[in-house]
Write a protein that holds these residues in place. Structure first.
Motif, PDB file in Angstrom:
ATOM      1  N   SER A  31       0.807  -1.346  -0.034  1.00  0.00           N
ATOM      2  CA  SER A  31       0.181   0.027   0.134  1.00  0.00           C
ATOM      3  C   SER A  31       0.599   1.194  -0.018  1.00  0.00           C
ATOM      4  CB  SER A  31      -1.138   0.038   1.135  1.00  0.00           C
ATOM      5  OG  SER A  31      -1.953  -1.143   1.194  1.00  0.00           O
ATOM      6  N   SER A  35       0.852   3.875  -3.203  1.00  0.00           N
ATOM      7  CA  SER A  35       0.867   5.506  -3.070  1.00  0.00           C
ATOM      8  C   SER A  35       2.049   6.251  -3.672  1.00  0.00           C
ATOM      9  CB  SER A  35       0.543   5.621  -1.522  1.00  0.00           C
ATOM     10  OG  SER A  35       0.394   7.158  -1.413  1.00  0.00           O
ATOM     11  N   LYS A  36       3.292   5.837  -3.348  1.00  0.00           N
ATOM     12  CA  LYS A  36       4.364   6.589  -3.856  1.00  0.00           C
ATOM     13  C   LYS A  36       4.398   6.390  -5.319  1.00  0.00           C
ATOM     14  CE  LYS A  36       7.177   5.909   0.165  1.00  0.00           C
ATOM     15  NZ  LYS A  36       8.435   5.193   0.728  1.00  0.00           N
ATOM     16  N   LYS A  38       1.807   5.886  -7.727  1.00  0.00           N
ATOM     17  CA  LYS A  38       0.887   6.822  -8.182  1.00  0.00           C
ATOM     18  C   LYS A  38       1.249   8.298  -8.099  1.00  0.00           C
ATOM     19  CE  LYS A  38      -2.795   5.898  -5.739  1.00  0.00           C
ATOM     20  NZ  LYS A  38      -4.089   5.620  -5.112  1.00  0.00           N
ATOM     21  N   ASN A  39       1.831   8.732  -7.084  1.00  0.00           N
ATOM     22  CA  ASN A  39       2.392  10.211  -7.032  1.00  0.00           C
ATOM     23  C   ASN A  39       3.601  10.749  -7.576  1.00  0.00           C
ATOM     24  OD1 ASN A  39       0.018  10.908  -5.569  1.00  0.00           O
ATOM     25  ND2 ASN A  39       0.596   9.968  -3.438  1.00  0.00           N
TER      26      ASN A  39
END
Length: 87
Positions: A31, A35-36, A38-39
């Motif tokens: 998870s 997140s990293k 996607k960003n």
């Protein structure tokens, strides 16, 4: 960045087999690293460039994991199917 993914809970030692209709990056992310990813940040992953099909990855620990399929910035789509072989 365009990508496709599936998320689910896996058990440690599960083996996933990803069938692809063309060469693509197949990466497994937890998870935090999803997140990293996607960003646009730096992230740690399992897997890599799948030049053959099926491409297999062993799940390193139990928990929620994201199987991401992407073309590394190139345009196009990939048809894929993920099969899970439980330990």
């Amino acid at each position: 960045m365009k990508f496709q993914y599936q998320s689910r809970h896996f058990n440690k030692g599960d083996l996933i087999s990803v069938e692809l209709d063309k060469q693509a990056n197949v990466i497994l992310l937890d998870s935090l690293n999803f997140s990293k990813f996607k960003n646009g940040g730096k992230y740690k992953y399992y897997g890599g460039l799948a030049t053959y099909s099926p491409f297999k990855i062993t799940i390193p620990s139990a928990g929620m994991w994201y199987v991401v399929i992407h073309l590394g910035g190139y345009s196009g789509t990939v048809k894929y199917k993920i099969n899970v072989i439980s330990d």
